[in-house]
Every structure is written in C-alpha cells, then in structure tokens.
Write an enzyme that holds these catalytic residues in place. Structure first.
Site, PDB file in Angstrom:
ATOM      1  CG  HIS A 177      -1.571  -1.411   1.354  1.00 57.15           C
ATOM      2  ND1 HIS A 177      -2.851  -1.559   0.841  1.00 57.15           N
ATOM      3  CD2 HIS A 177      -1.288  -2.250   2.042  1.00 57.15           C
ATOM      4  CE1 HIS A 177      -3.242  -2.595   1.068  1.00 57.15           C
ATOM      5  NE2 HIS A 177      -2.410  -3.183   1.980  1.00 57.15           N
ATOM      6  CB  SER A 298      13.472  22.384 -15.069  1.00 56.88           C
ATOM      7  OG  SER A 298      12.824  23.495 -15.202  1.00 56.88           O
ATOM      8  CE  LYS A 304      11.238  19.634 -11.503  1.00 56.79           C
ATOM      9  NZ  LYS A 304      10.002  20.016 -12.053  1.00 56.79           N
ATOM     10  CD  GLU A 311       7.862  11.852 -15.883  1.00 53.32           C
ATOM     11  OE1 GLU A 311       7.886  12.724 -14.632  1.00 53.32           O
ATOM     12  OE2 GLU A 311       8.017  12.715 -16.760  1.00 53.32           O
TER      13      GLU A 311
END
Ligand code: ARG
Length: 384
Positions: A177, A298, A304, A311
């Site tokens: 979970h 970025s 970042k 993705e």
C-alpha cells in the site's frame, strides 16, 4: 425477325460499349481504384513495405517448390532467384524505389521482378494468391519480431542482474500500500522484475510456436488443384509445419493478437518498473540516482532532474494496449475468409512492436547505469 437474330443485334453493341477495350473493362471492374483518393485509401505499401524481406524469402521458397514439382523450369527458377535477390540487395542497400503506383508490397516486388527478368517473373504467381502470401509474410515477420523482443528482454534481465550484483546487498524497505512494511535486500526487489520479464519471454516462445507455421498453399481461399508441396516450402523457411484448413489459414490473425497481447503485458511490466523508479528517484524517496543521460533538466529550475524517459515508457503503455484492442476489434465479426479489414493488422502490429522495442532498448542501459543511494535509504529505514 427471327428471335436469334434480334438477340444477336442487341448483344453486339452492348458488348462493345461496356467492354470496349480490356483497359476499360478493368477500370469498370475495379471502379474507383483509379481515382487518386481511392488509390490512397486502399494502398498498404506505405506501411507493409516492412514485409519486403519476408515477402522475398517466401517467394524464393515458393519458386523452388514450383521447380521441384515441375511447374516451372530450372531456367525460370534461376531467373526468378536472380531477380528476387537483386531486389533484396537493393532494398537492403536502400536503393530500391518502391513504386507508389503498386497497391502493396506483394505487387511492388512482383512488378519489379517482372520488370527485371520478364516472363519467368509472371510464373511466380502460380498456385499462390496475395491472400496466402500476406498471411505467410506476417507470420515470418512476427517470428523475427518475437526473436528481437526476446533478445531485448534478455538484455534487460541481464541489466537487472548486473545491478543486483553491484548494489543488491543493501537493505531497503519493502512496501505494501506504498507504506513501509518489511526490510528487504535491494537485490530481492530487482529480481522481481527479472521474473516478470521471464514470464513475458515464456509467453513469446509459446506464441512463436503457433506463429511459425506455413499457410502457403491455401491460395485465395480454397487451396490449389496444382501439385504443390506445402511441406517443402515450410521446411525451407524453417517453419514448424503447415496449417490445416485453407479458409482458416487465410483469415487467421490470432497469432498477431497473441503477439500484441504479449507486447501489452511487456509494456505493462515496463510501466510498473518505470513508476517504481520515478518514485525512487524523486526527492521524497531519494533511493536511486538515474544516470544523467536519462534525465532532463528544467531551464527554470536547473536543480531538477526529471525522469522523462521513465515517464515516456510509462506513458506509451496506453498506445500499446490500444493496438491490442484495435486488432481484436478489427477481427470481430468478420465472415470467412479474407476481407480487406485484415490489411489494417500490420498498422497496429508495427506500431505496438516499435513502441515496445524502443522502450526496451532504453530500459537496459538505464537500469545498468543507475546507482543506489544507501545513506538516504538507511535514514528512511531508521525513521521506520
Ligand atoms: N495488402 C493486402 C493485405 O495486406 C494483401 C492481400 C490482398 N488480397 C486481396 N484479396 N485484395 O491484406
């Protein structure tokens, strides 16, 4: 006027008007196919050119069988062989000009063959239809594609094993979970993916057995009355055997759907791994460092390191499922045997394969180049 005479006089002008020249008769028969839009609508050469190598392999085997069974002469076979091999050489060299006037790859290769060797080229069509030809070509293409995916899956498994050897002894939390549950070794988690991809490989091997069977000899739908030797063609192509029912052989695309399903399952497994590592590489987790070449920065926030490649692997999964649903739906409700609907199989098959191939290609080096962050993980374990 006697009846017979009147019939004759009515028939003659009607015939000359409707069938004035063979070309006109042809136009009348296939109607709109000469219209540029209709031509564009029905053609498949723009995507089925990818079958070229397999189309030629199949034709070489078919020609040899026609010669063994005495349907063409040794001289015809030599001419056909020379012509097809020269076309294959040109295709491999990238110098073959696909004639866009040809509807599909089968017609493009046949037209080029006739142009290169003349009459013997016309005999290649003996005892064969584009219906059994395309069924054979897709099977041969799928076998090669399955082998390619299997090879890439093996490389990915090896990458996970390499990383497990390197960093696998570190302790980390296991989650249920998405809550910290039990401490495990990092290697334990990495080998979970090796298991998933092994099942994918087993599925592919199973699908390969059902795919690598020759439908050639089924003709347009009802087989051929000529003395063909179907087993010889299958043997020469390294296939496991021949299909049993010509109607089924022409319209069976189950193996395409099976392969599409195997690809979907691979994409799903890849997306689970991608998601896991997206989390692990986030500042919140900070368990894993993805190598620089697989992240993007970025411009506004140079600190970042975005996991764009992961993705995209995750994001492309939807497209792969889409091709599976497209294939199933394309086949749904089709009456026996060949219908033009089936031409669309290649579009989805190729798209699904391309997507998974690309994801697998990038996944292995990404796994191999990742590094674990043991201190950061240890802190988290202490907190728990
Ligand atoms: N391009 C066609 C396909 O991919 C080849 C078979 C055409 N057969 C036919 N009867 N029109 O399905």
């Amino acid at each position: 006027m006697p009846k017979s005479k009147s019939r004759k006089s009515v028939k003659a002008p009607a015939r000359s008007a409707a069938y004035a020249t063979p070309a006109k008769a042809w136009q009348a028969r296939i109607g709109d196919a000469v219209d540029p839009l209709a031509e564009k609508f029905v053609e498949s050469l723009s995507f089925d050119y990818r079958l070229a190598e397999h189309d030629i392999r199949g034709s070489l085997a078919h020609a040899e069988m026609l010669c063994t069974t005495g349907m063409i002469s040794a001289a015809d076979l030599a001419a056909i062989g020379k012509g097809l091999n020269s076309i294959l050489d040109d295709i491999r060299a990238g110098t073959f000009e696909f004639d866009v006037k040809q509807e599909d790859i089968h017609m493009a290769v046949e037209a080029a063959l006739i142009q290169r060797v003349g009459d013997p080229g016309r005999k290649l069509h003996t005892a064969r239809s584009r219906n059994d030809q395309v069924a054979l070509d897709i099977r041969l293409w799928c076998v090669a594609a399955i082998d390619r995916v299997d090879q890439l899956l093996t490389e990915l498994q090896q990458a996970f094993v390499t990383l497990a050897r390197q960093d696998g002894g570190n302790v980390m939390p296991a989650y249920t979970h998405l809550q910290r549950a039990q401490p495990i070794l990092f290697g334990h988690e990495l080998l979970a993916y090796v298991e998933m991809f092994q099942r994918d490989r087993d599925r592919l091997a199973d699908c390969r057995d059902r795919t690598n069977i020759s439908p050639l000899g089924s003709g347009a739908v009802g087989g051929s009355t000529l003395p063909i030797d179907r087993q010889q063609v299958a043997r020469q192509l390294g296939m496991n055997g021949i299909t049993a029912n010509s109607l089924d052989s022409i319209s069976d695309r189950d193996f395409v759907v099976e392969f599409a399903f195997a690809l979907s399952m691979i994409a799903m497994h890849l997306s689970r791994w991608a998601e896991q590592w997206i989390l692990y590489s986030s500042t919140e987790f900070d368990f894993i460092r993805i190598a620089d070449q697989f992240t993007t920065g970025s411009s506004m926030m140079p600190q970042k390191r975005n996991p764009d490649m992961l993705e995209l692997i995750r994001g492309r999964t939807g497209g792969v499922y889409g091709q599976l649903v497209a294939l199933l739906t394309m086949l749904k409700g089709q009456p026996l045997a060949y219908n033009r609907d089936m031409q669309e199989d290649k579009r989805w098959l190729f798209a699904g394969f391309d997507s998974v191939e690309l994801s697998l290609q990038i996944a292995a080096p990404m796994v191999k180049s990742a590094t674990l962050k043991p201190q950061s993980i240890a802190r988290r374990i202490d907190e728990g």
